[in-house]
Design a protein around this motif. Structure first.
Motif, mmCIF file in Angstrom:
data_model
loop_
_atom_site.group_PDB
_atom_site.id
_atom_site.type_symbol
_atom_site.label_atom_id
_atom_site.label_comp_id
_atom_site.label_asym_id
_atom_site.label_seq_id
_atom_site.Cartn_x
_atom_site.Cartn_y
_atom_site.Cartn_z
ATOM 1 N N GLY A 177 0.789 -1.225 0.000
ATOM 2 C CA GLY A 177 0.000 0.000 0.000
ATOM 3 C C GLY A 177 0.820 1.272 0.000
ATOM 4 O O GLY A 177 0.321 2.327 0.411
ATOM 5 N N LEU A 178 2.058 1.193 -0.480
ATOM 6 C CA LEU A 178 2.877 2.396 -0.552
ATOM 7 C C LEU A 178 2.303 3.358 -1.593
ATOM 8 O O LEU A 178 1.695 2.940 -2.577
ATOM 9 C CB LEU A 178 4.318 2.045 -0.921
ATOM 10 C CG LEU A 178 5.092 1.192 0.097
ATOM 11 C CD1 LEU A 178 6.535 1.011 -0.355
ATOM 12 C CD2 LEU A 178 5.052 1.815 1.479
ATOM 13 N N GLU A 179 2.505 4.647 -1.379
ATOM 14 C CA GLU A 179 1.970 5.649 -2.280
ATOM 15 C C GLU A 179 2.486 5.437 -3.700
ATOM 16 O O GLU A 179 3.610 4.965 -3.905
ATOM 17 C CB GLU A 179 2.381 7.050 -1.815
ATOM 18 C CG GLU A 179 1.811 7.456 -0.473
ATOM 19 C CD GLU A 179 2.285 8.850 -0.076
ATOM 20 O OE1 GLU A 179 2.348 9.719 -0.963
ATOM 21 O OE2 GLU A 179 2.586 9.051 1.106
ATOM 22 N N GLU A 180 1.667 5.818 -4.689
ATOM 23 C CA GLU A 180 2.042 5.635 -6.087
ATOM 24 C C GLU A 180 3.336 6.370 -6.418
ATOM 25 O O GLU A 180 4.148 5.898 -7.207
ATOM 26 C CB GLU A 180 0.920 6.128 -7.006
ATOM 27 C CG GLU A 180 1.186 5.852 -8.479
ATOM 28 C CD GLU A 180 0.013 6.234 -9.356
ATOM 29 O OE1 GLU A 180 0.211 6.338 -10.584
ATOM 30 O OE2 GLU A 180 -1.094 6.438 -8.825
ATOM 31 N N VAL A 181 3.547 7.538 -5.796
ATOM 32 C CA VAL A 181 4.750 8.314 -6.074
ATOM 33 C C VAL A 181 6.006 7.537 -5.698
ATOM 34 O O VAL A 181 7.091 7.761 -6.253
ATOM 35 C CB VAL A 181 4.718 9.669 -5.311
ATOM 36 C CG1 VAL A 181 4.827 9.459 -3.808
ATOM 37 C CG2 VAL A 181 5.810 10.604 -5.812
#
Length: 305
Positions: A177-181
């Motif tokens: 679930g890490l940010e897309e960035v």
């Protein structure tokens, strides 16, 4: 392809078993590899982990600010300003392998210093499988593998994603679930802009490479490259206004790849290339010309050094 459902709990358990009740520091760069390693280690040992980001002066434009924002949830995050120390260590160094060795040793010394402050015995880092293959195969030493000094003041170095390729690391990042960035971020070399500067690393060359890389990443976003970059490769004669200049030559490179082991140069339309060269030469008075690199990997490597 990695089975994330089993890899993640297995990796967390392995980190927990290896570190135990001790403390550890994580080498955090902001790239997907170190970010996944950090997330796994944080899940495994929690407050025993101290994330350390070292600002080497060799980073992308806005990198430090991005790190502070993305990892603000880690209360123990440390930002280390080591720009002067890295530039001093690289002074006069022109050989690519020597650069990597210098950077690798300097990194370790920075992390050792932070580890002493945190009473940490272990270093966690985001080494991936292609790093090991290229270092062990003699293609080029990665600062976190072949570039490491012989004597390291850590009980052990923990590498939770050491057997994964880049696309597999991204799968794990999405699963976590890490940010897309972070999960979809373009690869950036561990030695940073030092390997996008041919010859000696200077503040002037770094400034040109940093701004040029920023332009390239912006302008080529629609092409969705695996990696896009700009490198300062030498000097040549040019004309700006009515004046002759002997300015920097910037080479632009954009490639498609699955895992970084092989890569194909992208076919970029002429209008886009002209816009890139116009911005790079227009925004930097010291750049005389811009060229586009059409070489695949092999025979070239993706980075220039």
């Amino acid at each position: 392809m990695v089975e994330t459902e089993t890899f993640v709990p297995d990796a967390i358990e392995e980190i927990d078993d290896e570190i135990g009740d001790a403390n550890a520091v994580i080498a955090l760069s902001g790239g997907v590899d170190s970010s996944v390693a950090a997330a796994l280690a944080y899940e495994a040992v929690g407050d025993q982990l101290t994330p350390v980001y070292v600002d080497t002066g060799l980073m992308r434009k806005g990198e430090t600010e991005q790190i502070e924002e993305t990892f603000s949830y880690m209360d123990s995050l440390r930002i280390v300003d080591a720009r002067e120390r890295f530039l001093e260590a690289l002074s006069g160094v022109t050989d690519p392998e020597e650069k990597r060795a210098v950077i690798g040793e300097q990194f370790i010394r920075e992390f050792e210093r932070e580890a002493r402050d945190a009473d940490a015995d272990y270093l966690v880092q985001g080494t991936i499988y292609p790093d090991r293959i290229e270092s062990e195969g003699g293609i080029k030493s990665h600062h976190n593998v072949g570039g490491l000094p012989e004597v390291v003041d850590f009980e052990d170095i923990v590498e939770p994603v050491r057997d994964l390729y880049k696309d597999e690391v991204r799968e794990v990042a999405r699963h976590l679930g890490l940010e897309e960035v972070v999960a979809e971020r373009m690869p950036f070399p561990g030695p940073g802009l030092a390997v996008r500067v041919i010859g000696e690393v200077t503040e002037e060359k770094l400034a040109v490479a940093r701004e040029a890389c920023h332009v390239v990443e912006e302008e080529l976003e629609e092409y969705d490259p695996w990696q896009a970059l700009a490198a300062v490769i030498g000097k040549a004669t040019g004309v700006k206004g009515d004046n002759r200049v002997h300015g920097w030559v910037v080479s632009v490179r954009s490639v498609d790849s699955r895992d970084g082991m092989t890569a194909q140069a992208q076919q970029i339309d002429w209008e886009t290339l002209q816009r890139i060269q116009s911005r790079i030469t227009g925004e930097n008075d010291d750049v005389a010309r811009v060229v586009y690199d059409v070489t695949h990997k092999p025979p070239a490597t993706i980075e220039y050094e």
